[in-house]
Write a protein that holds these residues in place. Structure first.
Motif, PDB file in Angstrom:
ATOM      1  N   GLU A  21     -50.925   3.787   6.478  1.00  0.00           N
ATOM      2  CA  GLU A  21     -51.939   4.322   5.576  1.00  0.00           C
ATOM      3  C   GLU A  21     -51.703   3.797   4.162  1.00  0.00           C
ATOM      4  OE1 GLU A  21     -52.275   8.535   5.711  1.00  0.00           O
ATOM      5  OE2 GLU A  21     -52.628   8.606   7.873  1.00  0.00           O
ATOM      6  N   ILE A  22     -52.734   3.192   3.585  1.00  0.00           N
ATOM      7  CA  ILE A  22     -52.638   2.646   2.237  1.00  0.00           C
ATOM      8  C   ILE A  22     -53.629   3.388   1.351  1.00  0.00           C
ATOM      9  CG2 ILE A  22     -52.821   0.591   0.798  1.00  0.00           C
ATOM     10  CD1 ILE A  22     -52.232  -1.086   3.250  1.00  0.00           C
ATOM     11  N   ILE A  23     -53.142   3.935   0.244  1.00  0.00           N
ATOM     12  CA  ILE A  23     -53.944   4.764  -0.649  1.00  0.00           C
ATOM     13  C   ILE A  23     -54.131   4.022  -1.977  1.00  0.00           C
ATOM     14  CG2 ILE A  23     -54.124   7.040  -1.741  1.00  0.00           C
ATOM     15  CD1 ILE A  23     -52.089   8.044   0.323  1.00  0.00           C
ATOM     16  N   ALA A  24     -55.326   4.113  -2.533  1.00  0.00           N
ATOM     17  CA  ALA A  24     -55.633   3.423  -3.784  1.00  0.00           C
ATOM     18  C   ALA A  24     -54.962   4.108  -4.967  1.00  0.00           C
ATOM     19  CB  ALA A  24     -57.143   3.378  -3.995  1.00  0.00           C
ATOM     20  N   VAL A  25     -54.698   3.317  -6.014  1.00  0.00           N
ATOM     21  CA  VAL A  25     -54.210   3.862  -7.282  1.00  0.00           C
ATOM     22  C   VAL A  25     -55.348   3.808  -8.300  1.00  0.00           C
ATOM     23  CG1 VAL A  25     -51.815   3.255  -6.846  1.00  0.00           C
ATOM     24  CG2 VAL A  25     -53.308   1.609  -7.977  1.00  0.00           C
ATOM     25  N   LYS A  26     -55.159   4.493  -9.421  1.00  0.00           N
ATOM     26  CA  LYS A  26     -56.251   4.656 -10.388  1.00  0.00           C
ATOM     27  C   LYS A  26     -55.785   4.273 -11.794  1.00  0.00           C
ATOM     28  CE  LYS A  26     -59.264   8.267 -12.324  1.00  0.00           C
ATOM     29  NZ  LYS A  26     -59.561   9.729 -12.291  1.00  0.00           N
ATOM     30  N   ARG A  66     -42.784  -7.658  -4.815  1.00  0.00           N
ATOM     31  CA  ARG A  66     -43.524  -8.856  -4.405  1.00  0.00           C
ATOM     32  C   ARG A  66     -45.030  -8.615  -4.459  1.00  0.00           C
ATOM     33  NH1 ARG A  66     -40.244  -8.690   0.235  1.00  0.00           N
ATOM     34  NH2 ARG A  66     -42.146  -8.463   1.483  1.00  0.00           N
ATOM     35  N   ASP A  67     -45.459  -7.459  -3.951  1.00  0.00           N
ATOM     36  CA  ASP A  67     -46.893  -7.167  -3.908  1.00  0.00           C
ATOM     37  C   ASP A  67     -47.479  -6.999  -5.309  1.00  0.00           C
ATOM     38  OD1 ASP A  67     -46.828  -7.294  -1.179  1.00  0.00           O
ATOM     39  OD2 ASP A  67     -46.893  -5.131  -0.846  1.00  0.00           O
ATOM     40  N   ARG A  68     -46.735  -6.372  -6.196  1.00  0.00           N
ATOM     41  CA  ARG A  68     -47.255  -6.197  -7.559  1.00  0.00           C
ATOM     42  C   ARG A  68     -47.328  -7.536  -8.278  1.00  0.00           C
ATOM     43  NH1 ARG A  68     -44.578  -0.213  -9.079  1.00  0.00           N
ATOM     44  NH2 ARG A  68     -45.584   0.807  -7.301  1.00  0.00           N
ATOM     45  N   ALA A  69     -46.355  -8.405  -8.055  1.00  0.00           N
ATOM     46  CA  ALA A  69     -46.426  -9.746  -8.640  1.00  0.00           C
ATOM     47  C   ALA A  69     -47.652 -10.485  -8.110  1.00  0.00           C
ATOM     48  CB  ALA A  69     -45.154 -10.529  -8.329  1.00  0.00           C
ATOM     49  N   GLY A  77     -50.429  -9.222  -7.037  1.00  0.00           N
ATOM     50  CA  GLY A  77     -51.625  -8.641  -7.632  1.00  0.00           C
ATOM     51  C   GLY A  77     -51.848  -9.120  -9.053  1.00  0.00           C
ATOM     52  N   TYR A  78     -50.787  -9.150  -9.851  1.00  0.00           N
ATOM     53  CA  TYR A  78     -50.908  -9.674 -11.218  1.00  0.00           C
ATOM     54  C   TYR A  78     -51.429 -11.113 -11.186  1.00  0.00           C
ATOM     55  CZ  TYR A  78     -47.822  -5.819 -12.825  1.00  0.00           C
ATOM     56  OH  TYR A  78     -47.269  -4.604 -13.127  1.00  0.00           O
ATOM     57  N   TRP A  79     -50.783 -11.940 -10.362  1.00  0.00           N
ATOM     58  CA  TRP A  79     -51.155 -13.357 -10.313  1.00  0.00           C
ATOM     59  C   TRP A  79     -52.614 -13.539  -9.903  1.00  0.00           C
ATOM     60  CZ3 TRP A  79     -46.127 -14.686  -7.205  1.00  0.00           C
ATOM     61  CH2 TRP A  79     -45.052 -14.807  -8.111  1.00  0.00           C
ATOM     62  N   ARG A  80     -53.069 -12.706  -8.977  1.00  0.00           N
ATOM     63  CA  ARG A  80     -54.455 -12.846  -8.523  1.00  0.00           C
ATOM     64  C   ARG A  80     -55.426 -12.624  -9.670  1.00  0.00           C
ATOM     65  NH1 ARG A  80     -56.290  -8.589  -4.173  1.00  0.00           N
ATOM     66  NH2 ARG A  80     -56.983  -7.419  -6.005  1.00  0.00           N
ATOM     67  N   ALA A  81     -55.233 -11.554 -10.432  1.00  0.00           N
ATOM     68  CA  ALA A  81     -56.145 -11.257 -11.541  1.00  0.00           C
ATOM     69  C   ALA A  81     -55.999 -12.264 -12.671  1.00  0.00           C
ATOM     70  CB  ALA A  81     -55.902  -9.837 -12.052  1.00  0.00           C
ATOM     71  N   LEU A  82     -54.784 -12.703 -12.933  1.00  0.00           N
ATOM     72  CA  LEU A  82     -54.582 -13.702 -13.991  1.00  0.00           C
ATOM     73  C   LEU A  82     -55.252 -15.021 -13.622  1.00  0.00           C
ATOM     74  CD1 LEU A  82     -50.849 -12.937 -14.870  1.00  0.00           C
ATOM     75  CD2 LEU A  82     -52.867 -12.365 -16.238  1.00  0.00           C
ATOM     76  N   ALA A  83     -55.154 -15.406 -12.346  1.00  0.00           N
ATOM     77  CA  ALA A  83     -55.804 -16.642 -11.903  1.00  0.00           C
ATOM     78  C   ALA A  83     -57.315 -16.553 -12.082  1.00  0.00           C
ATOM     79  CB  ALA A  83     -55.453 -16.922 -10.447  1.00  0.00           C
ATOM     80  N   GLN A  84     -57.876 -15.382 -11.824  1.00  0.00           N
ATOM     81  CA  GLN A  84     -59.315 -15.193 -12.010  1.00  0.00           C
ATOM     82  C   GLN A  84     -59.723 -15.359 -13.473  1.00  0.00           C
ATOM     83  OE1 GLN A  84     -59.814 -11.314 -10.275  1.00  0.00           O
ATOM     84  NE2 GLN A  84     -59.944 -12.098  -8.174  1.00  0.00           N
ATOM     85  N   ASP A 113     -53.709  -4.457  -5.083  1.00  0.00           N
ATOM     86  CA  ASP A 113     -54.943  -4.171  -5.821  1.00  0.00           C
ATOM     87  C   ASP A 113     -54.656  -3.415  -7.115  1.00  0.00           C
ATOM     88  OD1 ASP A 113     -56.326  -5.425  -3.840  1.00  0.00           O
ATOM     89  OD2 ASP A 113     -57.268  -3.625  -3.011  1.00  0.00           O
ATOM     90  N   GLY A 114     -53.658  -2.539  -7.084  1.00  0.00           N
ATOM     91  CA  GLY A 114     -53.317  -1.796  -8.293  1.00  0.00           C
ATOM     92  C   GLY A 114     -52.814  -2.707  -9.397  1.00  0.00           C
ATOM     93  N   ALA A 115     -51.931  -3.639  -9.045  1.00  0.00           N
ATOM     94  CA  ALA A 115     -51.415  -4.575 -10.040  1.00  0.00           C
ATOM     95  C   ALA A 115     -52.526  -5.497 -10.540  1.00  0.00           C
ATOM     96  CB  ALA A 115     -50.269  -5.391  -9.446  1.00  0.00           C
ATOM     97  N   ALA A 116     -53.414  -5.921  -9.640  1.00  0.00           N
ATOM     98  CA  ALA A 116     -54.538  -6.766 -10.055  1.00  0.00           C
ATOM     99  C   ALA A 116     -55.417  -6.028 -11.065  1.00  0.00           C
ATOM    100  CB  ALA A 116     -55.356  -7.187  -8.835  1.00  0.00           C
TER     101      ALA A 116
END
Length: 352
Positions: free
Chosen positions: A335-340, A214-217, A219-226, A168-171
């Protein structure tokens, strides 16, 4: 009696006092009369006795009031890497508040790893970079001390883990740039493997060892696809998160006929190294190219221009890790914490 093998009982006998009195001289000197204390200390010094074993006393007590931090990296990593420095500073602040010590444990040398983990005088461990460090987890478990990992990608749900939401942070980082109007991107990544530098294809990314990358890639791809941008059109260049590899990748990026208008950097360190490389070549951030990082290290706030980034909650990560070890508050699940998102001067709309 041989020097170096003197016991407390020997000191008591030589000084003509009980063993309890001799023990109090070293552990509770305020309850012993001055003249008796001075006499016992003089006898101990004459016999070459330095006092009871601190290690033995701590082990008998069951607590040493210290936390160990181990990573499958050289010890210099804790001082050289901006993310590691920021996390260690937050961990130190939390430990200071609790009156707890910190011990850095070297896990780089496999021949010494077992000894270093088994002999560390700590109440538990914070483990970094667990992926690829299965032996580190195994030895920590053998100590039967509490431990918590700061990696979420290991396929072992029994490993207690605390980490940030990299997808989600990368997205959010990519969405920030697409919302500004950017359509030509390049991704400068952290490691997918241990020994590769340069352009990397989608299939190698998906098979990469390190889940953070892998997860950051993803996330990037998800937002770029949108935003209607296919991932195959966005080149990914794998760095080793250091100056040499970042500069080598940028040489390849800017050797192409068409340049990106925005760089998605998987770490603030990569982003700041890229900004320095661009400045040396007369390219201006963000006028010529925008850059967004990931981590939220302090250096990003003082570089010129200030670095837009996805900030990790270092204080919260440190606090949860310390509580897990000292307060028996191990996470029942990962535990997964959000970034800002922190917007600064390194991102802007692309030139018309």
């Amino acid at each position: 009696m041989v020097k170096g093998k003197i016991r407390l009982a020997d000191i008591a006998k030589a000084a003509g006092v009980s063993q309890g009195t001799a023990s109090n001289v070293f552990s509770r000197p305020d309850v012993v009369r001055d003249e008796v204390r001075e006499h016992v200390l003089a006898v101990a010094k004459n016999l070459g006795y330095a006092g009871p074993s601190v290690t033995g006393r701590l082990l008998r007590a069951g607590k040493v009031n210290a936390i160990g931090v181990a990573a499958i990296e050289p010890l210099a990593y804790f001082f050289d890497d901006p993310w590691a420095r920021a996390f260690l500073a937050a961990l130190a602040e939390v430990c200071d508040a609790k009156g707890t010590g910190l011990t850095l444990v070297s896990a780089r040398n496999q021949q010494r790893l077992s000894w270093n983990i088994k002999s560390a005088l700590v109440d538990g461990f914070v483990l970094l970079c667990v992926e690829g460090g299965e032996r580190l987890v195994e030895l920590t478990r053998e100590r039967q001390l509490p431990f918590v990992s700061l990696a979420l990608g290991v396929d072992d749900p029994s490993i207690p883990a605390i980490g940030v939401n990299n997808v989600d942070g990368a997205a959010a980082a990519a969405h920030h740039l697409t919302a500004l109007g950017h359509r030509r991107f390049v991704i400068l990544s952290t490691e997918f493997t241990d020994d590769h530098v340069g352009r990397i294809d989608v299939h190698d990314i998906e098979r990469g060892v390190y889940s953070t990358s892998r997860d950051r890639a993803a996330g990037y791809w998800r937002a770029l696809a949108q935003a209607g941008i296919a991932r195959e059109t966005v080149p990914v260049f794998e760095t080793q998160n250091d100056r040499q590899s970042v500069h080598a990748c940028l040489e390849q990026v800017f050797a192409a006929a068409e340049h990106p208008t925005a760089i998605l950097a998987m770490s603030d360190n990569i982003a700041m190294l890229a900004m320095a490389w661009l400045a040396d070549r007369g390219l201006t951030v963000p006028d010529d190219i925008s850059i967004i990082g990931f981590d939220g290290v302090p250096e990003g706030g003082i570089c010129k221009p200030g670095l837009t980034t996805m900030a990790q909650p270092f204080q919260e990560l440190a606090l949860r890790a310390v509580r897990a070890i000292l307060d028996d508050a191990m996470p029942e699940e990962r535990e997964i914490i959000a970034v800002k998102l922190i917007e600064r001067g390194s991102t802007a709309a692309p030139k018309a």
